[in-house]
Design a protein around this motif. Structure first.
Motif, PDB file in Angstrom:
ATOM      1  N   ASP A 144      45.841  43.318  -4.392  1.00  0.00           N
ATOM      2  CA  ASP A 144      46.875  43.047  -3.389  1.00  0.00           C
ATOM      3  C   ASP A 144      47.512  44.336  -2.897  1.00  0.00           C
ATOM      4  O   ASP A 144      47.860  44.456  -1.717  1.00  0.00           O
ATOM      5  CB  ASP A 144      47.954  42.141  -3.987  1.00  0.00           C
ATOM      6  N   GLN A 145      47.685  45.293  -3.807  1.00  0.00           N
ATOM      7  CA  GLN A 145      48.305  46.558  -3.451  1.00  0.00           C
ATOM      8  C   GLN A 145      47.244  47.659  -3.411  1.00  0.00           C
ATOM      9  O   GLN A 145      46.287  47.627  -4.185  1.00  0.00           O
ATOM     10  CB  GLN A 145      49.389  46.928  -4.469  1.00  0.00           C
ATOM     11  N   PRO A 146      47.376  48.620  -2.507  1.00  0.00           N
ATOM     12  CA  PRO A 146      46.408  49.719  -2.467  1.00  0.00           C
ATOM     13  C   PRO A 146      46.434  50.513  -3.763  1.00  0.00           C
ATOM     14  O   PRO A 146      47.431  50.518  -4.496  1.00  0.00           O
ATOM     15  CB  PRO A 146      46.879  50.557  -1.278  1.00  0.00           C
ATOM     16  N   SER A 147      45.348  51.193  -4.054  1.00  0.00           N
ATOM     17  CA  SER A 147      45.239  51.970  -5.284  1.00  0.00           C
ATOM     18  C   SER A 147      44.444  53.225  -5.001  1.00  0.00           C
ATOM     19  O   SER A 147      43.912  53.430  -3.909  1.00  0.00           O
ATOM     20  CB  SER A 147      44.570  51.141  -6.388  1.00  0.00           C
ATOM     21  N   GLY A 148      44.353  54.080  -6.017  1.00  0.00           N
ATOM     22  CA  GLY A 148      43.595  55.310  -5.848  1.00  0.00           C
ATOM     23  C   GLY A 148      44.389  56.377  -5.131  1.00  0.00           C
ATOM     24  O   GLY A 148      45.615  56.344  -5.051  1.00  0.00           O
ATOM     25  N   ALA A 149      43.653  57.348  -4.593  1.00  0.00           N
ATOM     26  CA  ALA A 149      44.273  58.479  -3.911  1.00  0.00           C
ATOM     27  C   ALA A 149      43.419  58.865  -2.715  1.00  0.00           C
ATOM     28  O   ALA A 149      42.370  58.278  -2.456  1.00  0.00           O
ATOM     29  CB  ALA A 149      44.414  59.665  -4.873  1.00  0.00           C
ATOM     30  N   ASN A 150      43.898  59.865  -1.972  1.00  0.00           N
ATOM     31  CA  ASN A 150      43.178  60.364  -0.799  1.00  0.00           C
ATOM     32  C   ASN A 150      42.864  59.184   0.125  1.00  0.00           C
ATOM     33  O   ASN A 150      43.672  58.300   0.302  1.00  0.00           O
ATOM     34  CB  ASN A 150      41.924  61.126  -1.260  1.00  0.00           C
ATOM     35  N   TRP A 151      41.686  59.146   0.708  1.00  0.00           N
ATOM     36  CA  TRP A 151      41.352  58.110   1.693  1.00  0.00           C
ATOM     37  C   TRP A 151      41.273  56.714   1.078  1.00  0.00           C
ATOM     38  O   TRP A 151      41.468  55.710   1.778  1.00  0.00           O
ATOM     39  CB  TRP A 151      40.041  58.456   2.383  1.00  0.00           C
ATOM     40  N   ILE A 152      41.007  56.631  -0.237  1.00  0.00           N
ATOM     41  CA  ILE A 152      40.875  55.325  -0.875  1.00  0.00           C
ATOM     42  C   ILE A 152      42.207  54.569  -0.837  1.00  0.00           C
ATOM     43  O   ILE A 152      42.239  53.345  -0.657  1.00  0.00           O
ATOM     44  CB  ILE A 152      40.376  55.495  -2.318  1.00  0.00           C
ATOM     45  N   SER A 153      43.301  55.286  -0.963  1.00  0.00           N
ATOM     46  CA  SER A 153      44.613  54.641  -0.975  1.00  0.00           C
ATOM     47  C   SER A 153      44.994  54.066   0.382  1.00  0.00           C
ATOM     48  O   SER A 153      45.979  53.325   0.488  1.00  0.00           O
ATOM     49  CB  SER A 153      45.683  55.637  -1.437  1.00  0.00           C
TER      50      SER A 153
END
Length: 579
Positions: free
Chosen positions: A250-259
């Protein structure tokens, strides 16, 4: 011909190896659970290494690491195509005369190979030069390597031959069986590789495979889901991608473009479930290939003197972190890959403990392991080290605390989705990462080329959803600790960054024992040792002086983009100066 007629007395011969190397096969999407013949012959009769990692999550760099025992930053083969990778780069770097098949032949082994060797090994360059080190070969060639129903193979010195209309894995299986007959008939110890493309996506090239054109809006190929054999199309009708916590969250995760990825809609998820089923179906012919090889080894009378190894070049994600089908990330789905070994002295139905065991292995260890199994003297320039394959050997290194607990992970260049939805090729998917697993900690640490940091505690967050190092340092809770190890996150991160600083340019024994670079007095062999309070000042100073940081994002290994190195720091900061 009756296979038994080709048998030779095996009691006093050096062992053989059969190695099945799949393409893009996962651990975390449970693909092995749908391969009953792999279970019968390998999982039930061999040893599975639960914490085995590809050090680069894309095929060509990973395969070069596997065949050389060197990390990609030392091979400088960091992409799937020129100018930074592919078969031409492999040749340019001098490895065609200096890699495992050549070394095995020099040690008295016959070497046979069928299937995919490297990307951009094509119908045009297959003999300029021909791959070195093979007694017999039948290679898949680009631009048809990933076309399941229109493959092209090239046998020994012959010209390419098209198998249009035939199923690629079935063609490869017959070639593998023929090479096995040749190997046994030759009466010498042998090393045989069968490298099918399953469960890789089906790829139709729209231009020459040797085209280095990198226009992200007009790529020269089209990815679709894998294609199964006709006899397997009806299987797994109700199977879906495992709905883990990190699946389309439901919520974005990761970093850089993945987020920045959007949540996938229902039709996208439905297609990705279909993509998943096609992967499982495509692996059924590989399952049959494994069974066919075992039956023939037994008929030839050589099974008891043969090590059978099963692995994949990299892992795969479908929907995790909202990602479309693909690889190229440092997350667990993409880098934790199968490794199963069966053979003389190897325990049956045994699995090395996974997370927290301190028994981490990588593809850089496979060439040294083959040397060890076959009685060949180790090379001093191996970045990896032999993996003990017996239960006694594994338990002994764990008891002595000598087995390293880390995997260095690295990537340069592009990432992209491989289905029909939101392909969105991304440049600058460049990062350095570190996987550390030992008693009381199970961690992933990464630094992206935009200098965003990630730290995940997989003991409590196996989906890697909750970054303990968010972009704003002020938001890091001062009381945050690692599960089962009550040490503040910033202290853990400082140790991991120092370790990654060593590993990102390591070579040889430095890759095997990186803590010895930081602590040459010998007091530190694990992260647990390094976390002792007496080292706090040392790591605080180290982190102030230099840490892992990129100068800019590059699509290949460019030294001036890589930022500070341990070599540049080493003479100015060592633990003995702080004693």
């Amino acid at each position: 011909m009756d296979p038994k007629s080709a048998s030779q007395p095996q009691q006093h011969r050096r062992p053989n190896v059969v190695f099945v190397l799949t393409d893009d096969q996962d651990v975390h999407l449970s693909s092995l659970e749908y391969m009953p013949l792999v279970k019968k012959h390998l999982l039930d009769r061999g040893t599975r290494f639960g914490s085995h990692y590809a050090t680069t999550a894309v095929c060509c760099p990973s395969r070069v690491t596997l065949w050389t025992g060197k990390f990609a930053h030392n091979t400088n083969v960091t992409d799937v195509s020129p100018p930074y990778g592919g078969y031409p780069k492999f040749v340019e770097q001098g490895f065609n005369e200096d890699y495992l098949p050549v070394w095995l032949q020099e040690a008295g082994y016959n070497v046979y190979y069928t299937g995919k060797l490297f990307n951009v090994h094509t119908v045009e360059n297959y003999n300029s030069p021909a791959p070195g080190g093979f007694t017999g070969s039948d290679f898949l060639l680009d631009p048809y390597t990933y076309n399941y129903l229109n493959s092209t193979f090239q046998r020994n010195g012959e010209g390419p031959r098209s198998y249009e209309g035939q199923y690629s894995t079935d063609v490869l299986a017959e070639k593998a069986y023929g090479l096995l007959d040749e190997a046994v008939n030759a009466g010498k110890p042998f090393f045989l590789v069968a490298a099918p493309v399953a469960p890789h996506a089906n790829v139709v090239m729209k231009a020459s495979a040797s085209d280095s054109h990198r226009d992200l809006d007009d790529l020269p190929f089209e990815f679709t889901e894998p294609v199964p054999a006709e006899r397997h199309k009806h299987l797994f009708k109700d199977k879906k991608v495992p709905r883990t916590a990190n699946f389309n969250p439901d919520q974005p995760s990761g970093a850089n473009w993945i987020s920045q990825l959007p949540r996938q809609n229902d039709s996208n998820v439905e297609y990705n479930d279909h993509f998943y089923r096609q992967r499982l179906r495509s692996l059924q012919a590989v399952d049959e290939l494994v069974d066919g090889l075992f039956r023939r080894l037994e008929a030839h009378g050589v099974l008891d003197n043969t090590y059978f190894v099963y692995s994949s070049d990299n892992g795969y994600h479908i929907g995790q972190h909202r990602l479309q089908p693909g690889k190229s990330c440092g997350y667990e789905e993409d880098v934790n890959v199968p490794l199963i070994v069966r053979g003389p002295g190897v325990a049956a139905n045994y699995t090395t403990d996974g997370a927290g065991s301190g028994f981490v292995t990588t593809h850089a260890d496979l060439a040294p392991t083959f040397f060890e199994l076959l009685g060949i003297e180790q090379r001093e320039d191996f970045d990896g080290a032999p993996i003990p394959v017996t239960k006694e050997g594994i338990e002994e290194v764990l008891r002595r605390g000598e087995r390293r607990e880390h995997a260095g992970i690295e990537y340069w260049g592009m990432a992209m989705g491989e289905g029909i939805h939101n392909r969105n090729p991304r440049e600058h998917n460049t990062y350095k990462a570190l996987r550390v697993s030992g008693p009381g900690y199970n961690l992933y640490y990464s630094v992206w080329c935009n200098n965003e940091h990630e730290l995940y505690d997989l003991s409590v967050d196996p989906g890697q959803l909750h970054n303990l190092l968010p972009s704003s340092e002020s938001t890091v809770p001062s009381t945050a600790t690692i599960a089962d190890y009550p040490v503040p996150v910033d202290k853990v991160a400082a140790r991991l960054d120092a370790l990654l600083l060593v590993l990102k340019t390591c070579a040889g024994t430095t890759c095997q024992r990186p803590w010895a670079e930081l602590h040459p007095e010998g007091g530190v062999r694990t992260l647990a040792d390094a976390l002792e309070p007496r080292y706090d000042s040392f790591y605080e100073a180290q982190n102030r002086t230099a840490h892992v940081k990129y100068a800019y994002c590059a699509n290949g290994f460019l030294p001036d983009a890589e930022g500070p190195t341990w070599e540049g720091l080493r003479d100015g900061l060592r633990w003995e100066d702080w004693v």
